[in-house]
Design an enzyme around this catalytic site. Structure first.
Site, PDB file in Angstrom:
ATOM      1  N   TYR A  69     -13.571  12.545  -6.139  1.00 35.70           N
ATOM      2  CA  TYR A  69     -12.412  12.029  -6.873  1.00 35.70           C
ATOM      3  C   TYR A  69     -11.542  13.168  -7.387  1.00 35.70           C
ATOM      4  O   TYR A  69     -10.321  13.188  -7.175  1.00 35.70           O
ATOM      5  CB  TYR A  69     -12.874  11.156  -8.040  1.00 35.70           C
ATOM      6  N   ASP A 107       0.856  -1.187   0.000  1.00 39.17           N
ATOM      7  CA  ASP A 107       0.000   0.000   0.000  1.00 39.17           C
ATOM      8  C   ASP A 107       0.894   1.239   0.000  1.00 39.17           C
ATOM      9  O   ASP A 107       1.786   1.367   0.850  1.00 39.17           O
ATOM     10  CB  ASP A 107      -0.884  -0.036   1.248  1.00 39.17           C
ATOM     11  N   LYS A 150      -7.596  14.201  -6.342  1.00 43.00           N
ATOM     12  CA  LYS A 150      -6.492  14.277  -7.300  1.00 43.00           C
ATOM     13  C   LYS A 150      -5.914  15.690  -7.346  1.00 43.00           C
ATOM     14  O   LYS A 150      -4.691  15.866  -7.475  1.00 43.00           O
ATOM     15  CB  LYS A 150      -6.964  13.849  -8.691  1.00 43.00           C
ATOM     16  N   THR A 169      -5.322  13.807 -13.705  1.00 46.53           N
ATOM     17  CA  THR A 169      -6.502  13.796 -14.556  1.00 46.53           C
ATOM     18  C   THR A 169      -6.896  15.213 -14.957  1.00 46.53           C
ATOM     19  O   THR A 169      -6.552  16.183 -14.269  1.00 46.53           O
ATOM     20  CB  THR A 169      -7.683  13.140 -13.804  1.00 46.53           C
ATOM     21  N   ASP A 170      -7.669  15.324 -16.040  1.00 48.32           N
ATOM     22  CA  ASP A 170      -8.202  16.629 -16.420  1.00 48.32           C
ATOM     23  C   ASP A 170      -9.373  17.045 -15.537  1.00 48.32           C
ATOM     24  O   ASP A 170      -9.785  18.214 -15.554  1.00 48.32           O
ATOM     25  CB  ASP A 170      -8.619  16.649 -17.884  1.00 48.32           C
ATOM     26  N   GLU A 171      -9.910  16.113 -14.741  1.00 51.86           N
ATOM     27  CA  GLU A 171     -11.065  16.453 -13.917  1.00 51.86           C
ATOM     28  C   GLU A 171     -10.729  17.452 -12.810  1.00 51.86           C
ATOM     29  O   GLU A 171     -11.633  18.060 -12.229  1.00 51.86           O
ATOM     30  CB  GLU A 171     -11.688  15.182 -13.333  1.00 51.86           C
TER      31      GLU A 171
END
Length: 352
Positions: free
Chosen positions: A160, A59, A164, A134-136
């Site tokens: 989410y 982990d 990120k 990510t682009d989010e």
């Protein structure tokens, strides 16, 4: 020989990176993966028995384990792909996203910083910490808005995306504060072989094969830019080897499609390859209530990264989608075992 440490290397994108790296005789790879529900050793393919590859089940939020990995394997480049990534799951249960995406990134950065401090000057010049995002994190685009770029302000809208965004900020802070040579890349929706069946394209494909409803959020007009996973892996390896510390690289394919267009394209490809006696599969499309906070559009302008890296996505969406459909049709044993063993169909009703 360059030694890579890949976190999340048994995931969809991570395994594509591992396979690409081992195709070169110049690299060794250490894969670290917690082996959560979306991880698959099968996706590593020949890497599992490769003499230049080692798989460690650990982990990234385990500080002692991460220190031990760095000390034992002495990586030159870290590519950090381990993340919880499914938006609907983040809405239902955000805690795992905080633990892995934020705390896990912090722990990994600290292990990398401690390792970096032990290196001599030539090794310090070689070392890179490449964080894949990510682009989010940039929020949502409306019709007529220009696509995201490396300088778009952050505006995450889901648990989410927020997790990120937080990890991106940590990575940049460790460069600015501690001098750790970090790079961030942000990308659009990926698709291709070995993607876990809860994601849009394999979800729709499998439901359509089995005659299940194809639930589509709202009117299906939400737009995404689609990048074939092997093109993304090529970009990521190029960034890790040639990218400049402190820089951000926006990786896209210039292939925007609405969710409804994607679903219809999958139906047509399946009708051609495996006709359904009951009729065209578009009959299965069912519009359902939109999910909370559903962003309308994501799209990246990759021009700056293309120029800096000498890279451009090789697959157009139609060719990449056809390859993807053919792969899932040829690998039913893999995804059917996932549903039977770990997934049991509980999210095969998730909408597009």
């Amino acid at each position: 020989m360059t030694k890579f440490l890949i976190t999340g290397g048994c995931g969809f994108i991570g395994s594509a990176v591992v396979r690409r790296l081992l195709a070169s005789a110049a690299h060794e790879v250490v894969t670290v993966d917690k082996m959560t529900y979306a991880a698959s050793e099968d996706a590593l393919g020949a890497a599992l028995g490769h003499p230049r590859h080692r798989l460690i089940r650990a982990d990234i939020a385990d500080a002692a384990a991460m220190r031990a990995v760095f000390e034992a394997h002495r990586p030159d480049i870290v590519m950090h792909l381990a993340a919880e990534s499914h938006v609907d799951r983040s809405i239902d249960g955000p805690r795992d996203f905080i633990d892995t995406n934020i705390t896990g990134t912090f722990v990994l950065l600290e292990a990398a910083r401690a390792w970096f401090a032990t290196l001599d000057e030539p090794a310090r010049r070689r070392f890179r910490f490449h964080h894949i995002s990510t682009d989010e994190v940039f929020g949502a685009l409306e019709p007529g808005d220009p696509p995201f770029t490396e300088t778009t302000p952050y505006d995450p809208r889901s648990p989410y995306a927020a997790s990120k965004a937080a990890s991106d900020h940590l990575v940049r802070a460790w460069q600015h504060t501690y001098g750790l040579p970090t790079i961030v890349s942000n990308t659009t929706n990926n698709y291709g072989p070995w993607q876990f069946p809860e994601k849009l394209i394999p979800l729709v494909l499998i439901n359509a094969l089995e005659g299940r409803p194809l639930p589509v959020y709202g009117d299906g007009s939400n737009l995404r830019d689609w990048l074939f996973v092997e093109d993304h892996a090529e970009a990521l390896v190029t960034i890790a080897l040639t990218g400049t510390p402190g820089e951000t690289y926006a990786i896209g394919a210039r292939q925007p499609r609405s969710n409804l267009d994607v679903v219809r394209a999958i139906c047509r490809l399946l009708d051609d390859r495996r006709p359904d006696p009951a009729g065209p599969r578009e009959r299965l499309i069912t519009f359902v209530a939109d999910r909370p906070g559903h962003d309308f559009r994501y799209e990246i302008d990759p021009a700056r990264s293309e120029a800096a890296l000498g890279w451009r996505a090789a697959h157009d969406f139609e060719a990449g989608l056809a390859r993807t459909v053919d792969w899932y049709l040829a690998n039913e044993t893999w995804w059917r075992a996932i549903r039977a063993r770990r997934y049991a169909g509980q999210r095969l009703g998730t909408a597009a």
